[in-house]
Scaffold this motif. Structure first.
Motif, mmCIF file in Angstrom:
data_model
loop_
_atom_site.group_PDB
_atom_site.id
_atom_site.type_symbol
_atom_site.label_atom_id
_atom_site.label_comp_id
_atom_site.label_asym_id
_atom_site.label_seq_id
_atom_site.Cartn_x
_atom_site.Cartn_y
_atom_site.Cartn_z
ATOM 1 N N GLU A 196 0.821 -1.211 0.000
ATOM 2 C CA GLU A 196 0.000 0.000 0.000
ATOM 3 C C GLU A 196 0.858 1.265 0.000
ATOM 4 O O GLU A 196 0.357 2.355 -0.274
ATOM 5 C CB GLU A 196 -0.952 -0.011 1.193
ATOM 6 N N GLU A 207 -16.422 -8.431 7.471
ATOM 7 C CA GLU A 207 -15.383 -8.405 6.444
ATOM 8 C C GLU A 207 -14.003 -8.700 7.015
ATOM 9 O O GLU A 207 -13.228 -9.479 6.448
ATOM 10 C CB GLU A 207 -15.360 -7.034 5.759
ATOM 11 N N TYR A 251 -9.218 -11.809 4.954
ATOM 12 C CA TYR A 251 -9.294 -10.365 4.678
ATOM 13 C C TYR A 251 -7.919 -9.808 4.335
ATOM 14 O O TYR A 251 -7.764 -9.027 3.377
ATOM 15 C CB TYR A 251 -9.887 -9.642 5.888
ATOM 16 N N GLU A 310 -5.253 -11.348 3.132
ATOM 17 C CA GLU A 310 -4.799 -11.808 1.815
ATOM 18 C C GLU A 310 -5.493 -11.031 0.700
ATOM 19 O O GLU A 310 -4.856 -10.639 -0.281
ATOM 20 C CB GLU A 310 -5.046 -13.310 1.659
ATOM 21 N N GLN A 311 -6.807 -10.816 0.848
ATOM 22 C CA GLN A 311 -7.540 -10.063 -0.172
ATOM 23 C C GLN A 311 -7.051 -8.621 -0.237
ATOM 24 O O GLN A 311 -6.928 -8.030 -1.317
ATOM 25 C CB GLN A 311 -9.042 -10.102 0.130
ATOM 26 N N ARG A 312 -6.765 -8.040 0.917
ATOM 27 C CA ARG A 312 -6.280 -6.655 0.945
ATOM 28 C C ARG A 312 -4.912 -6.549 0.290
ATOM 29 O O ARG A 312 -4.626 -5.567 -0.424
ATOM 30 C CB ARG A 312 -6.236 -6.170 2.395
ATOM 31 N N ARG A 339 -3.731 -8.501 -2.098
ATOM 32 C CA ARG A 339 -3.931 -8.626 -3.548
ATOM 33 C C ARG A 339 -4.511 -7.342 -4.141
ATOM 34 O O ARG A 339 -4.133 -6.925 -5.251
ATOM 35 C CB ARG A 339 -4.826 -9.824 -3.852
ATOM 36 N N ALA A 340 -5.413 -6.712 -3.419
ATOM 37 C CA ALA A 340 -6.005 -5.465 -3.899
ATOM 38 C C ALA A 340 -4.959 -4.361 -4.029
ATOM 39 O O ALA A 340 -5.111 -3.440 -4.852
ATOM 40 C CB ALA A 340 -7.121 -5.015 -2.954
ATOM 41 N N ALA A 341 -3.900 -4.441 -3.236
ATOM 42 C CA ALA A 341 -2.823 -3.458 -3.301
ATOM 43 C C ALA A 341 -1.775 -3.817 -4.352
ATOM 44 O O ALA A 341 -0.770 -3.119 -4.493
ATOM 45 C CB ALA A 341 -2.154 -3.322 -1.936
ATOM 46 N N GLY A 342 -2.016 -4.919 -5.084
ATOM 47 C CA GLY A 342 -1.104 -5.321 -6.142
ATOM 48 C C GLY A 342 -0.112 -6.391 -5.748
ATOM 49 O O GLY A 342 0.708 -6.813 -6.565
ATOM 50 N N THR A 357 1.258 -10.193 -4.569
ATOM 51 C CA THR A 357 0.966 -11.574 -4.966
ATOM 52 C C THR A 357 1.280 -12.511 -3.807
ATOM 53 O O THR A 357 2.096 -12.200 -2.938
ATOM 54 C CB THR A 357 1.789 -12.001 -6.193
#
Length: 330
Positions: free
Chosen positions: A26, A82, A147, A149-151, A153-156, A158
């Motif tokens: 982030e 969430e 949550y 892990e998803q966050r 990935r959302a920040a780019g 892997t």
């Protein structure tokens, strides 16, 4: 994957590695997180999830990291479904003889800073005990790890299932390596100071418990904690130094429930849903520092958090970011 394709390689997929990776991703870095096991199979997934500094040294930075964790987890508790974080009231107790006064207590700064924390009244603790009442984050770890892990990935970032035999090997794949390998640091670094503190717990159907409760004397091998989670009540526990087994002991499980039932009688007849054992990655002091690896890669170590990984993760992640930015020139 070459170092040109990655800015930072984070080793370790538990809560320490995930939060470190998130803060870096982030912040604009390209981050690749690698771990041997999925987050759902990590030690973090077995954690009770209470935000409170427990079995971690050194105390002064641990309290600072814990307060940062309290701040962030409190915000995440605004979205419990969430994030898995909720604000729950509870009581932290210990035998009266074991409890130092505030002016000599290494957690005094924690007591002073947590909003609403107060000394428990005699009717709020077992006879012969002292304690403190507070409303703190309590984290459903399976939901929280998903949550995180998803966050990431959302920040780019892997996430990959990969293992390394040494940090030097990892340093060949990225110019910056963040070592959040937990107990794995014993072999990866290698660091013989890292050792397991085995914790066994039982998950039972919730008979209507609304508050968390912990009774733990400093250094005790047998503790009592009751943590109501959406999937059931987490009842613990143990803290056995240098015990490596992850197989639940039926006799220990029976004793765990019996101790908790003395405080919450309804637990005695509660349906047992699961038995779990986790190995806390303990060390005499958390290792949070940077060093240059053979070959030139900059490595930031972030491991040895004992029983406070969930509590200190975000505070330690801030330190990781600072150490990454302050990497000395080659």
């Amino acid at each position: 994957m070459t170092s040109e394709a990655n800015d930072i390689l984070v080793i370790g997929g538990g809560v320490i590695g995930l939060t470190s990776a998130i803060v870096l991703a982030e912040g604009g870095h390209r981050v690749r997180l690698v771990s041997r096991d999925p987050a759902a199979d990590s030690t973090s997934a077995v954690a009770g999830g209470l935000c409170w500094p427990y079995r971690i040294q050194p105390h002064a930075p641990a309290v600072r990291w814990s307060l940062r964790g309290f701040e962030i987890l409190s915000r995440l508790a605004e979205r419990p479904r969430e994030t898995g974080a909720r604000m729950v009231a509870g009581t932290m107790t210990e035998p009266a003889a074991a409890g130092p006064e505030d002016d000599g207590d290494p957690l005094a700064a924690w007591y002073a800073a947590v909003p609403g924390l107060r000394r428990a009244r005699p009717d709020e603790v077992p006879e012969g005990h002292t304690g403190r009442r507070a409303r703190t984050p309590l984290v459903d770890m399976p939901t929280h790890l998903h949550y995180l892990e998803q966050r990431l990935r959302a920040a780019g970032g892997t996430v990959e299932r990969t293992t390394f035999t040494s940090l030097a090997e990892a340093g060949q794949e990225a110019p910056v390596v963040v070592n959040c390998s937990g107990l794995g640091a014993r072999e990866l670094v290698p660091d013989p100071q890292v050792h397991p503190v085995q914790g066994q717990l039982v998950v039972v159907a919730d008979p209507g418990i609304e508050e968390w409760y912990v009774c733990a004397a400093p250094g005790a091998t047998d503790t009592t904690y009751v943590l109501p989670q959406p999937y059931g009540v987490v009842v613990g526990g143990t803290a056995h130094e240098n015990a490596w087994s992850t197989e639940p002991d039926p006799a220990v499980a029976e004793a765990i429930v019996a101790r908790a039932a003395r405080r919450f009688p309804a637990l005695a007849g509660a349906e047992v849903l699961a038995h779990r054992v986790g190995l806390r990655p303990a060390r005499a002091a958390v290792r949070l520092e940077g060093e240059r690896l053979p070959g030139g890669a900059w490595c930031v170590h972030n491991y040895g958090h004992g029983g406070a990984g969930v509590t200190v993760a975000w505070g330690c992640a801030d330190e990781v970011r600072r150490l990454v930015y302050e990497a000395p020139a080659v």
